[in-house]
Scaffold this motif. Structure first.
Motif, mmCIF file in Angstrom:
data_model
loop_
_atom_site.group_PDB
_atom_site.id
_atom_site.type_symbol
_atom_site.label_atom_id
_atom_site.label_comp_id
_atom_site.label_asym_id
_atom_site.label_seq_id
_atom_site.Cartn_x
_atom_site.Cartn_y
_atom_site.Cartn_z
ATOM 1 N N GLU A 99 43.181 38.118 51.291
ATOM 2 C CA GLU A 99 43.300 39.340 52.084
ATOM 3 C C GLU A 99 44.742 39.556 52.533
ATOM 4 O O GLU A 99 45.487 38.601 52.745
ATOM 5 N N ILE A 100 45.102 40.837 52.683
ATOM 6 C CA ILE A 100 46.421 41.194 53.212
ATOM 7 C C ILE A 100 46.221 42.254 54.291
ATOM 8 O O ILE A 100 45.440 43.192 54.116
ATOM 9 N N TYR A 101 46.945 42.099 55.402
ATOM 10 C CA TYR A 101 46.868 43.034 56.513
ATOM 11 C C TYR A 101 48.271 43.445 56.965
ATOM 12 O O TYR A 101 49.219 42.654 56.871
ATOM 13 N N TRP A 102 48.376 44.669 57.472
ATOM 14 C CA TRP A 102 49.533 45.074 58.267
ATOM 15 C C TRP A 102 49.200 44.735 59.711
ATOM 16 O O TRP A 102 48.138 45.104 60.207
ATOM 17 N N VAL A 103 50.097 44.030 60.395
ATOM 18 C CA VAL A 103 49.824 43.605 61.776
ATOM 19 C C VAL A 103 50.900 44.083 62.753
ATOM 20 O O VAL A 103 51.047 43.542 63.843
ATOM 21 N N GLY A 104 51.633 45.098 62.391
ATOM 22 C CA GLY A 104 52.611 45.680 63.313
ATOM 23 C C GLY A 104 53.924 45.957 62.585
ATOM 24 O O GLY A 104 54.087 45.583 61.431
ATOM 25 N N ALA A 105 54.813 46.628 63.280
ATOM 26 C CA ALA A 105 54.736 47.084 64.658
ATOM 27 C C ALA A 105 54.880 48.610 64.687
ATOM 28 O O ALA A 105 55.698 49.144 63.955
ATOM 29 N N ALA A 106 54.078 49.259 65.537
ATOM 30 C CA ALA A 106 54.077 50.715 65.593
ATOM 31 C C ALA A 106 54.931 51.201 66.760
ATOM 32 O O ALA A 106 54.478 51.936 67.625
ATOM 33 N N THR A 107 56.182 50.782 66.813
ATOM 34 C CA THR A 107 57.086 51.189 67.884
ATOM 35 C C THR A 107 57.657 52.569 67.588
ATOM 36 O O THR A 107 57.547 53.091 66.485
ATOM 37 N N THR A 108 58.312 53.145 68.592
ATOM 38 C CA THR A 108 58.892 54.478 68.431
ATOM 39 C C THR A 108 60.334 54.423 67.921
ATOM 40 O O THR A 108 60.943 55.463 67.719
ATOM 41 N N THR A 109 60.880 53.243 67.722
ATOM 42 C CA THR A 109 62.247 53.134 67.238
ATOM 43 C C THR A 109 62.302 53.479 65.749
ATOM 44 O O THR A 109 61.320 53.347 65.022
ATOM 45 N N THR A 110 63.487 53.925 65.310
ATOM 46 C CA THR A 110 63.634 54.265 63.897
ATOM 47 C C THR A 110 63.599 53.027 63.014
ATOM 48 O O THR A 110 63.201 53.103 61.855
ATOM 49 N N LEU A 111 64.004 51.880 63.563
ATOM 50 C CA LEU A 111 64.022 50.646 62.779
ATOM 51 C C LEU A 111 62.801 49.796 63.130
ATOM 52 O O LEU A 111 62.907 48.617 63.437
ATOM 53 N N ARG A 112 61.635 50.406 63.094
ATOM 54 C CA ARG A 112 60.405 49.658 63.382
ATOM 55 C C ARG A 112 60.114 48.689 62.234
ATOM 56 O O ARG A 112 60.480 48.923 61.085
ATOM 57 N N ASN A 113 59.442 47.607 62.571
ATOM 58 C CA ASN A 113 59.175 46.551 61.604
ATOM 59 C C ASN A 113 57.787 46.679 61.003
ATOM 60 O O ASN A 113 56.840 47.056 61.696
ATOM 61 N N ASN A 114 57.665 46.334 59.738
ATOM 62 C CA ASN A 114 56.366 46.099 59.127
ATOM 63 C C ASN A 114 56.166 44.591 59.038
ATOM 64 O O ASN A 114 56.911 43.903 58.332
ATOM 65 N N ILE A 115 55.187 44.110 59.767
ATOM 66 C CA ILE A 115 54.842 42.689 59.743
ATOM 67 C C ILE A 115 53.510 42.572 59.004
ATOM 68 O O ILE A 115 52.568 43.309 59.301
ATOM 69 N N TYR A 116 53.449 41.671 58.051
ATOM 70 C CA TYR A 116 52.247 41.540 57.227
ATOM 71 C C TYR A 116 51.623 40.157 57.413
ATOM 72 O O TYR A 116 52.307 39.178 57.744
ATOM 73 N N LEU A 117 50.324 40.085 57.179
ATOM 74 C CA LEU A 117 49.597 38.820 57.241
ATOM 75 C C LEU A 117 48.820 38.636 55.954
ATOM 76 O O LEU A 117 48.053 39.512 55.543
ATOM 77 N N ILE A 118 49.037 37.504 55.298
ATOM 78 C CA ILE A 118 48.226 37.108 54.151
ATOM 79 C C ILE A 118 47.195 36.095 54.650
ATOM 80 O O ILE A 118 47.563 35.051 55.189
ATOM 81 N N LYS A 119 45.925 36.421 54.502
ATOM 82 C CA LYS A 119 44.855 35.491 54.891
ATOM 83 C C LYS A 119 44.151 35.026 53.632
ATOM 84 O O LYS A 119 43.657 35.825 52.837
ATOM 85 N N ASP A 120 44.103 33.724 53.457
ATOM 86 C CA ASP A 120 43.493 33.127 52.275
ATOM 87 C C ASP A 120 42.631 31.963 52.743
ATOM 88 O O ASP A 120 43.155 30.907 53.130
ATOM 89 N N GLY A 121 41.320 32.177 52.753
ATOM 90 C CA GLY A 121 40.442 31.158 53.313
ATOM 91 C C GLY A 121 40.719 31.024 54.804
ATOM 92 O O GLY A 121 40.702 31.998 55.546
ATOM 93 N N ILE A 122 41.000 29.807 55.237
ATOM 94 C CA ILE A 122 41.292 29.592 56.655
ATOM 95 C C ILE A 122 42.799 29.454 56.894
ATOM 96 O O ILE A 122 43.216 29.018 57.964
#
Length: 270
Positions: A24-47
């Motif tokens: 599995e892959i998820y986007w976990v942030g960040a939804a800030t109002t700054t122009t240089l907002r970050n995309n943080i991702y999470l890879i979940k594989d089993g536990i």
């Protein structure tokens, strides 16, 4: 790849991006109002959970909150760092304080700088030059593809073979106040938001083309950059590849300097 993100509250919730055979892959942030907002991702594989580019220290609490909606926080065993800049990596301080057993995945060049964030030399380290691939419990393979001088000399990206996605770091990053998690419309409509960042931060067309050559046998269903919108759809992905292929940036704009202009070096100390 279809990503139905609009039904999620991006200020609070993670967004599922891929799910197949326990990978599995998820986007976990960040939804800030700054122009240089970050995309943080999470890879979940089993536990096991791997954070891709953990963001700044200011992103830490919100990222933890989102991940807890997916899995117990102790499932986070690894953090990948594309490069060392504080906007995408300084949060590693808080993650290692939370769990000193987390393993840091990055290139040797980048690891030199991460040591300065942590103040520690004993954390677990996964060297992407020595180990260019990581096989997870589901059988999914993460391949670490170097992207030198885009924009850091030691930058490294991830190609997920099962999901056919590229975690591209600053490559294809966009800077804009208005933002969609997934690119809407045509790629050409977003070039203006990529141009400033790429022309100023990427080193040269020679570097961009050398990186692209490494993607020859890597089919792409999506591109996940650190900033801006996720790129999906065959036409947009092809346009994105062309954009990097033809990009003039960095030292491409610097004038040539002749030996005649530098002859003072030989003359000044006579």
């Amino acid at each position: 790849m279809e990503i139905d993100y609009k039904k999620y509250n991006l200020a609070k919730e993670p967004v599922p991006l891929f799910n197949k055979d326990g990978h599995e892959i998820y986007w976990v942030g960040a939804a800030t109002t700054t122009t240089l907002r970050n995309n943080i991702y999470l890879i979940k594989d089993g536990i096991e959970c791997i954070i891709v580019d953990c963001g700044s220290r200011g992103d830490f609490e919100n990222t933890v909150s989102r991940i807890k909606q997916i899995a117990p926080i102790e499932y986070v065993t690894k953090i990948f760092a594309n490069h060392q800049d504080p906007d995408v990596t300084s949060g590693i301080i808080d993650w290692l304080n939370l769990n000193p057993d987390i393993e840091v995945i990055t290139s040797p060049f980048i690891n030199i700088f991460i040591e300065h964030y942590t103040g520690k030399d004993g954390y677990k380290y996964f060297n992407t030059e020595i180990n260019p691939k990581l096989t997870l419990s589901s059988g999914a393979v993460l391949e670490f593809i170097s992207s030198p001088f885009m924009h850091s000399p030691g930058a490294v990206t991830i190609y997920d073979h099962k999901a056919k996605v590229l975690f591209s770091g600053d490559i294809w990053a966009a800077i804009a106040i208005e933002w969609d998690l997934v690119m809407q419309g045509k790629f050409q409509d977003h070039i203006e938001f990529m141009d400033f960042f790429h022309k100023e931060y990427m080193s040269s067309n020679r570097a961009t083309r050398n990186f692209l050559a490494k993607l020859k046998d890597k089919p792409l269903d999506a591109i996940f950059p650190q900033h801006g919108s996720i790129i999906t759809g065959k036409e947009n992905i092809q346009s994105a590849l062309r954009y990097i292929r033809d990009l003039k940036c960095g030292v491409d704009f610097m004038p040539e300097v002749s030996d005649e202009e530098l002859k003072f070096i030989e003359e000044i100390y006579k």
